[in-house]
Design a protein around this motif. Structure first.
Motif, PDB file in Angstrom:
ATOM      1  N   TYR A 122       4.400   4.884  17.256  1.00 36.01           N
ATOM      2  CA  TYR A 122       3.854   6.180  16.877  1.00 36.01           C
ATOM      3  C   TYR A 122       4.950   7.235  16.724  1.00 36.01           C
ATOM      4  O   TYR A 122       4.860   8.092  15.853  1.00 36.01           O
ATOM      5  CB  TYR A 122       2.824   6.652  17.892  1.00 36.01           C
ATOM      6  N   SER A 123       5.974   7.172  17.536  1.00 31.46           N
ATOM      7  CA  SER A 123       7.034   8.168  17.421  1.00 31.46           C
ATOM      8  C   SER A 123       7.869   7.937  16.156  1.00 31.46           C
ATOM      9  O   SER A 123       8.287   8.898  15.504  1.00 31.46           O
ATOM     10  CB  SER A 123       7.913   8.171  18.663  1.00 31.46           C
ATOM     11  N   ILE A 124       8.100   6.690  15.784  1.00 30.56           N
ATOM     12  CA  ILE A 124       8.817   6.409  14.531  1.00 30.56           C
ATOM     13  C   ILE A 124       7.982   6.868  13.332  1.00 30.56           C
ATOM     14  O   ILE A 124       8.498   7.505  12.396  1.00 30.56           O
ATOM     15  CB  ILE A 124       9.174   4.913  14.425  1.00 30.56           C
ATOM     16  N   LEU A 125       6.694   6.579  13.365  1.00 32.12           N
ATOM     17  CA  LEU A 125       5.806   7.022  12.289  1.00 32.12           C
ATOM     18  C   LEU A 125       5.747   8.552  12.230  1.00 32.12           C
ATOM     19  O   LEU A 125       5.755   9.138  11.127  1.00 32.12           O
ATOM     20  CB  LEU A 125       4.405   6.441  12.510  1.00 32.12           C
ATOM     21  N   ALA A 126       5.744   9.208  13.385  1.00 30.27           N
ATOM     22  CA  ALA A 126       5.679  10.672  13.423  1.00 30.27           C
ATOM     23  C   ALA A 126       6.972  11.299  12.900  1.00 30.27           C
ATOM     24  O   ALA A 126       6.921  12.321  12.203  1.00 30.27           O
ATOM     25  CB  ALA A 126       5.394  11.153  14.837  1.00 30.27           C
ATOM     26  N   VAL A 127       8.131  10.732  13.222  1.00 28.16           N
ATOM     27  CA  VAL A 127       9.376  11.303  12.714  1.00 28.16           C
ATOM     28  C   VAL A 127       9.475  11.108  11.199  1.00 28.16           C
ATOM     29  O   VAL A 127       9.964  11.995  10.482  1.00 28.16           O
ATOM     30  CB  VAL A 127      10.615  10.758  13.460  1.00 28.16           C
ATOM     31  N   LEU A 128       8.999   9.984  10.680  1.00 29.72           N
ATOM     32  CA  LEU A 128       8.996   9.783   9.221  1.00 29.72           C
ATOM     33  C   LEU A 128       8.043  10.753   8.533  1.00 29.72           C
ATOM     34  O   LEU A 128       8.364  11.309   7.476  1.00 29.72           O
ATOM     35  CB  LEU A 128       8.638   8.334   8.885  1.00 29.72           C
ATOM     36  N   ALA A 129       6.876  10.976   9.133  1.00 28.27           N
ATOM     37  CA  ALA A 129       5.935  11.942   8.561  1.00 28.27           C
ATOM     38  C   ALA A 129       6.495  13.355   8.646  1.00 28.27           C
ATOM     39  O   ALA A 129       6.306  14.166   7.723  1.00 28.27           O
ATOM     40  CB  ALA A 129       4.599  11.851   9.286  1.00 28.27           C
ATOM     41  N   SER A 130       7.183  13.667   9.743  1.00 26.71           N
ATOM     42  CA  SER A 130       7.774  15.002   9.890  1.00 26.71           C
ATOM     43  C   SER A 130       8.831  15.244   8.821  1.00 26.71           C
ATOM     44  O   SER A 130       8.876  16.314   8.210  1.00 26.71           O
ATOM     45  CB  SER A 130       8.406  15.156  11.272  1.00 26.71           C
ATOM     46  N   LEU A 131       9.674  14.269   8.607  1.00 26.77           N
ATOM     47  CA  LEU A 131      10.704  14.422   7.580  1.00 26.77           C
ATOM     48  C   LEU A 131      10.098  14.423   6.178  1.00 26.77           C
ATOM     49  O   LEU A 131      10.590  15.110   5.283  1.00 26.77           O
ATOM     50  CB  LEU A 131      11.753  13.322   7.726  1.00 26.77           C
ATOM     51  N   GLY A 132       9.036  13.667   5.989  1.00 27.74           N
ATOM     52  CA  GLY A 132       8.355  13.665   4.696  1.00 27.74           C
ATOM     53  C   GLY A 132       7.630  14.968   4.407  1.00 27.74           C
ATOM     54  O   GLY A 132       7.380  15.311   3.247  1.00 27.74           O
ATOM     55  N   SER A 133       7.308  15.712   5.437  1.00 29.42           N
ATOM     56  CA  SER A 133       6.625  16.984   5.224  1.00 29.42           C
ATOM     57  C   SER A 133       7.532  18.015   4.566  1.00 29.42           C
ATOM     58  O   SER A 133       7.061  19.009   4.027  1.00 29.42           O
ATOM     59  CB  SER A 133       6.096  17.526   6.553  1.00 29.42           C
ATOM     60  N   TRP A 134       8.841  17.801   4.566  1.00 27.63           N
ATOM     61  CA  TRP A 134       9.770  18.707   3.898  1.00 27.63           C
ATOM     62  C   TRP A 134       9.450  18.763   2.397  1.00 27.63           C
ATOM     63  O   TRP A 134       9.475  19.827   1.787  1.00 27.63           O
ATOM     64  CB  TRP A 134      11.208  18.234   4.135  1.00 27.63           C
ATOM     65  N   LEU A 135       9.099  17.619   1.826  1.00 29.23           N
ATOM     66  CA  LEU A 135       8.815  17.555   0.397  1.00 29.23           C
ATOM     67  C   LEU A 135       7.356  17.847   0.054  1.00 29.23           C
ATOM     68  O   LEU A 135       7.057  18.297  -1.038  1.00 29.23           O
ATOM     69  CB  LEU A 135       9.173  16.168  -0.137  1.00 29.23           C
ATOM     70  N   THR A 136       6.454  17.553   0.953  1.00 26.72           N
ATOM     71  CA  THR A 136       5.032  17.596   0.610  1.00 26.72           C
ATOM     72  C   THR A 136       4.300  18.831   1.098  1.00 26.72           C
ATOM     73  O   THR A 136       3.286  19.183   0.529  1.00 26.72           O
ATOM     74  CB  THR A 136       4.320  16.355   1.184  1.00 26.72           C
ATOM     75  N   SER A 137       4.760  19.471   2.124  1.00 23.16           N
ATOM     76  CA  SER A 137       3.947  20.501   2.772  1.00 23.16           C
ATOM     77  C   SER A 137       4.735  21.772   3.055  1.00 23.16           C
ATOM     78  O   SER A 137       5.119  22.047   4.197  1.00 23.16           O
ATOM     79  CB  SER A 137       3.397  19.964   4.089  1.00 23.16           C
ATOM     80  N   ASN A 138       4.986  22.566   2.036  1.00 24.31           N
ATOM     81  CA  ASN A 138       5.617  23.881   2.217  1.00 24.31           C
ATOM     82  C   ASN A 138       6.902  23.804   3.021  1.00 24.31           C
ATOM     83  O   ASN A 138       7.072  24.512   4.008  1.00 24.31           O
ATOM     84  CB  ASN A 138       4.658  24.857   2.888  1.00 24.31           C
ATOM     85  N   LEU A 139       7.794  22.962   2.613  1.00 24.80           N
ATOM     86  CA  LEU A 139       9.086  22.785   3.294  1.00 24.80           C
ATOM     87  C   LEU A 139       8.904  22.485   4.779  1.00 24.80           C
ATOM     88  O   LEU A 139       9.572  23.028   5.642  1.00 24.80           O
ATOM     89  CB  LEU A 139       9.963  24.027   3.112  1.00 24.80           C
ATOM     90  N   GLY A 140       7.980  21.587   5.058  1.00 24.32           N
ATOM     91  CA  GLY A 140       7.750  21.179   6.444  1.00 24.32           C
ATOM     92  C   GLY A 140       7.118  22.269   7.279  1.00 24.32           C
ATOM     93  O   GLY A 140       7.442  22.441   8.446  1.00 24.32           O
ATOM     94  N   GLY A 141       6.161  22.993   6.709  1.00 24.75           N
ATOM     95  CA  GLY A 141       5.541  24.073   7.458  1.00 24.75           C
ATOM     96  C   GLY A 141       6.531  25.187   7.710  1.00 24.75           C
ATOM     97  O   GLY A 141       6.573  25.745   8.802  1.00 24.75           O
ATOM     98  N   PHE A 142       7.302  25.508   6.674  1.00 23.21           N
ATOM     99  CA  PHE A 142       8.370  26.512   6.770  1.00 23.21           C
ATOM    100  C   PHE A 142       9.353  26.144   7.862  1.00 23.21           C
ATOM    101  O   PHE A 142       9.748  26.966   8.668  1.00 23.21           O
ATOM    102  CB  PHE A 142       7.799  27.907   6.956  1.00 23.21           C
TER     103      PHE A 142
END
Length: 190
Positions: free
Chosen positions: A127-147
């Protein structure tokens, strides 16, 4: 005079009678007009409430100590923050475009990973590996990672969850200082 035959129900009844008599002896009931006073287990005074609060606090600390609590909370908070910024007004939104679904999906995965880290600590590495990948992916998909704030919370929480060890002994919080300001000897020897 012949007694009951061995192995008959009458013999079993004769053996049970003394026990039944002991159980039948109960305290006498209070008179009809008097009020019954509750026993000490029913009365809840300030000391009883303080004891209940202390027990609840100890059980909460025990539950929290058996899992990567702060890592899961930070991943959960990071995903919630990114979801909140995706719902920001249109002038504030920097990047929603064609990746609109991913803008909601990636932080939802982060929130789910945060909850799973909290409630299923045995699988915390995945879960932590999946969460870090999703966190880094949020840079491109979700408002620069939630600003940047949600992404940082997600990455830091994922790292905390990944590095957590379940069989680690508890640590002392602070070294105690004596009145002169010098460090006193740690009572735990740590």
């Amino acid at each position: 005079m012949a007694g009951p035959e061995p192995g008959t129900p009458a013999e079993a009844e004769a053996q049970v009678e003394p026990e039944a008599q002991v159980e039948a002896q109960v305290e006498p009931e209070a008179p009809a007009g008097s009020e019954a006073r509750p026993g000490p287990e029913v009365q809840a005074g300030p000391k009883a409430r303080a004891g209940a609060v202390a027990r609840a606090r100890r059980s909460w600390r025990g539950w929290r100590g058996r899992r990567p609590f702060w890592g899961g909370v930070l991943v959960l908070f990071g995903g919630a923050e990114i979801l909140f910024t995706v719902r920001a007004p249109l002038p504030v939104v920097l990047h929603i475009g064609i990746q609109g679904l991913a803008g909601y999906l990636v932080p939802a995965v982060m929130v789910l990973c945060g909850l799973l880290i909290l409630f299923n600590p045995a699988q915390r590495l995945f879960y932590s590996i999946l969460a870090v990948l999703a966190s880094l992916g949020s840079w491109l998909t979700s408002n620069l990672g939630g600003f940047l704030l949600g992404m940082l919370f997600g990455v830091i929480g994922s790292c905390l969850a990944f590095g957590w060890l379940p069989d680690q002994p508890p640590r002392r919080r602070w070294l105690r200082r004596d009145r002169t300001g010098r460090k006193a000897a740690d009572p735990a020897g740590v």
